[in-house]
Design a protein around this motif. Sequence first.
Motif, PDB file in Angstrom:
ATOM      1  N   VAL A 232       0.756  -1.219  -0.044  1.00 35.85           N
ATOM      2  CA  VAL A 232      -0.056   0.015   0.059  1.00 35.85           C
ATOM      3  C   VAL A 232       0.797   1.272   0.178  1.00 35.85           C
ATOM      4  CG1 VAL A 232      -1.573   1.374   1.356  1.00 35.85           C
ATOM      5  CG2 VAL A 232      -1.672  -1.057   1.319  1.00 35.85           C
ATOM      6  N   CYS A 233       0.733   2.247  -0.843  1.00 30.20           N
ATOM      7  CA  CYS A 233       1.315   3.413  -0.884  1.00 30.20           C
ATOM      8  C   CYS A 233       0.430   4.554  -0.601  1.00 30.20           C
ATOM      9  CB  CYS A 233       1.895   3.584  -2.375  1.00 30.20           C
ATOM     10  SG  CYS A 233       2.456   5.115  -2.728  1.00 30.20           S
ATOM     11  N   ILE A 234       0.677   5.271   0.593  1.00 29.28           N
ATOM     12  CA  ILE A 234      -0.084   6.483   1.015  1.00 29.28           C
ATOM     13  C   ILE A 234       0.463   7.733   0.447  1.00 29.28           C
ATOM     14  CG2 ILE A 234      -1.180   7.518   2.997  1.00 29.28           C
ATOM     15  CD1 ILE A 234      -0.713   5.005   4.511  1.00 29.28           C
ATOM     16  N   ALA A 235      -0.635   8.439  -0.348  1.00 28.55           N
ATOM     17  CA  ALA A 235      -0.135   9.560  -0.993  1.00 28.55           C
ATOM     18  C   ALA A 235      -1.335  10.633  -0.976  1.00 28.55           C
ATOM     19  CB  ALA A 235       0.280   9.415  -2.612  1.00 28.55           C
ATOM     20  N   ILE A 236      -1.465  10.954   0.410  1.00 34.33           N
ATOM     21  CA  ILE A 236      -2.643  11.666   0.504  1.00 34.33           C
ATOM     22  C   ILE A 236      -2.614  13.222   0.589  1.00 34.33           C
ATOM     23  CG2 ILE A 236      -3.918   9.636   1.869  1.00 34.33           C
ATOM     24  CD1 ILE A 236      -3.338  10.729   4.443  1.00 34.33           C
ATOM     25  N   GLY A 237      -1.359  13.684   0.258  1.00 29.85           N
ATOM     26  CA  GLY A 237      -1.061  14.922   0.339  1.00 29.85           C
ATOM     27  C   GLY A 237      -0.959  15.611   1.880  1.00 29.85           C
ATOM     28  N   ALA A 238      -0.860  16.912   1.710  1.00 23.13           N
ATOM     29  CA  ALA A 238      -0.849  17.790   3.021  1.00 23.13           C
ATOM     30  C   ALA A 238      -2.152  18.622   3.216  1.00 23.13           C
ATOM     31  CB  ALA A 238       0.212  18.371   3.210  1.00 23.13           C
ATOM     32  N   MET A 239      -3.186  18.069   3.455  1.00 28.06           N
ATOM     33  CA  MET A 239      -4.330  19.005   3.075  1.00 28.06           C
ATOM     34  C   MET A 239      -5.051  19.712   4.484  1.00 28.06           C
ATOM     35  SD  MET A 239      -6.538  16.355   0.560  1.00 28.06           S
ATOM     36  CE  MET A 239      -6.759  17.441  -0.791  1.00 28.06           C
ATOM     37  N   LYS A 240      -4.328  19.448   5.513  1.00 28.56           N
ATOM     38  CA  LYS A 240      -4.680  20.406   6.797  1.00 28.56           C
ATOM     39  C   LYS A 240      -4.356  21.960   6.609  1.00 28.56           C
ATOM     40  CE  LYS A 240      -6.546  20.563  10.910  1.00 28.56           C
ATOM     41  NZ  LYS A 240      -7.792  20.084  11.087  1.00 28.56           N
ATOM     42  N   PRO A 241      -5.243  22.575   6.237  1.00 29.14           N
ATOM     43  CA  PRO A 241      -4.915  24.297   6.126  1.00 29.14           C
ATOM     44  C   PRO A 241      -4.629  24.652   7.320  1.00 29.14           C
ATOM     45  CG  PRO A 241      -7.111  23.943   6.192  1.00 29.14           C
ATOM     46  CD  PRO A 241      -6.717  22.541   6.422  1.00 29.14           C
ATOM     47  N   ARG A 242      -3.378  25.794   7.216  1.00 30.44           N
ATOM     48  CA  ARG A 242      -3.319  26.862   8.469  1.00 30.44           C
ATOM     49  C   ARG A 242      -4.461  27.795   8.775  1.00 30.44           C
ATOM     50  NH1 ARG A 242       1.939  27.265   9.976  1.00 30.44           N
ATOM     51  NH2 ARG A 242       2.670  26.874   7.953  1.00 30.44           N
ATOM     52  N   ASP A 243      -4.771  27.624   9.826  1.00 30.31           N
ATOM     53  CA  ASP A 243      -6.133  28.580  10.219  1.00 30.31           C
ATOM     54  C   ASP A 243      -5.385  29.761  10.942  1.00 30.31           C
ATOM     55  OD1 ASP A 243      -8.592  29.184  10.702  1.00 30.31           O
ATOM     56  OD2 ASP A 243      -9.133  27.594  12.179  1.00 30.31           O
ATOM     57  N   LEU A 244      -6.413  30.797  11.179  1.00 28.45           N
ATOM     58  CA  LEU A 244      -6.047  31.882  11.720  1.00 28.45           C
ATOM     59  C   LEU A 244      -6.939  32.198  12.932  1.00 28.45           C
ATOM     60  CD1 LEU A 244      -4.189  34.657  11.745  1.00 28.45           C
ATOM     61  CD2 LEU A 244      -5.620  35.508   9.705  1.00 28.45           C
ATOM     62  N   PRO A 245      -6.690  31.412  14.082  1.00 22.50           N
ATOM     63  CA  PRO A 245      -7.716  31.515  15.174  1.00 22.50           C
ATOM     64  C   PRO A 245      -7.675  32.872  15.986  1.00 22.50           C
ATOM     65  CG  PRO A 245      -5.690  30.287  15.839  1.00 22.50           C
ATOM     66  CD  PRO A 245      -5.569  30.850  14.651  1.00 22.50           C
TER      67      PRO A 245
END
Length: 422
Positions: A232-245
């Motif tokens: 299994v090859c995991i290529a799920i990107g880096a999809m967690k965006p930086r927030d401005l809390p």
Amino acid sequence: MGDITGFLKIRRKDAGNRPLHERVCDFSEVEQVLNSEDRMLQASRCMDCGVPFCHWGCPVDNLIPEWNDLLYKGDWRGAYYRLIATNNFPEFTGRICPAPCEHACVLNINDEPVTIRENEVAIVEKAFSEGYIKPLPPYRRSGKKVAVVGSGPAGLAASDQLNKAGHLVTLFEKDDKPGGLLRYGIPDFKLSKVTIDRRIDLMLKEGVIIRTGSCIGGNISGKEIIDQFDAVCIAIGAMKPRDLPVEGRDLNGIYFAMDYLTNQNRINAGSIPLAGSNITAEGKKVLVIGGGDTGSDCVGTAIRQKASGVTQIEILPKPPPVRTDNNPWPFYADILKTSTSHEEGCDRLWSLSTLRFIGSDDNVTGAEVEQVDWISTNGRFTMQPVPGTKRIIETDLILLAMGFVHPVHEGLLSELGIELDN
Ligand SMILES: Cc1cc2nc3c(=O)[nH]c(=O)nc-3n(C[C@H](O)[C@H](O)[C@H](O)COP(=O)(O)OP(=O)(O)OC[C@H]3O[C@@H](n4cnc5c(N)ncnc54)[C@H](O)[C@@H]3O)c2cc1C
Ligand code: SF4
């Protein structure tokens, strides 16, 4: 090396972009195409350097002097075969790669670099139009089954390589169509989705199985695919965006850039926007927070949606117009970049920190910002507010484009207990 003095006789000539007044009325690609004769002359500018720094700068090790030479001689087919020796998808990189090769090109020392990126896309597009790109399924199958999770450029390239090696590849994608950020992040005016579909079609004919609507760690468990596949090859990107809390973050009218861009890409594809993300900039004063490429893509999209005005702010200082002493050739030039979207009309402001969002009736009406200075102490930069510089930027739509922090941990990564580094 075809023409030993090509670089002395021929000036750099870019294909250029569609006229501004025309391109802002549609989402078609902005960049134009140079005629074949001029393209070959551009290739003649390549000096076939003994130490080709372009090659050093290229993350996929493109054999740049070799295909430039073949292109100059008119051997488009030969150039294509040298190009695909290292690059699975030159039609993507030739359109949207930031081209570190050109920053590293030796001609930069006293001239303008070779048009490497445009030469690349010209070679592969000629190959498609002349019909010598054909599906090439592997001669032999290895008998091994591999699952690739995520169909962005990483997952597509991994699938292509594994398939060419003879393994039976199933590519799982949670979205309705493959392509990852190529399809749902990058706007059509930079990369037409027809280009992605053409490649996907080829990969399907070569034997890659693509299963969309399959969220591994969601509607299909990670354990299930580990049990069913040899690897299994995991290529799920880096999809967690930086927030401005900051205060006011929960007001209506503040969105992550990806929610906004995905919505427009889906509309262009004739798909229904995802629930709750039908965001439009039409008639609005748009504030894009984040001065990078994603922010620039928001600018171009907002302009096409007929925003009444667009402002893009960045917390870092304005980059210099030319290289500084500590950013020499052949490194990537950290200089001011003006994208085609910026040219289309946007106020750009630097060294601004966002303190809070303000609103009325739960809707955002402004962002309070403050000028900052960046002070260097022992090579480390720290940010200091400039007293008396607080002000409000009026806005009714804020797009957060401050990069991505890491892959999404919930779902697949947590289910499989994947070890994480910093
Ligand atoms: C707006 C924007 C503009 C950009 N412009 C450029 C540019 O001009 N030039 C450039 O070089 N780069 C650009 N980039 C960066 C580039 O898009 C990324 O570096 C690249 O897409 C990363 O590829 P990837 O395959 O690792 O991940 P992604 O493209 O993020 O693909 C990951 C895929 O995995 C899928 N996935 C995630 N989790 C699961 C799961 N559990 N099960 C199944 N599928 C899953 C996702 O749906 C997605 O399709 C841009 C990025 C953005 C956001
Ligand atoms: S560095 Fe520039 S001139 Fe030298 S081989 Fe590469 S593309 Fe050609």
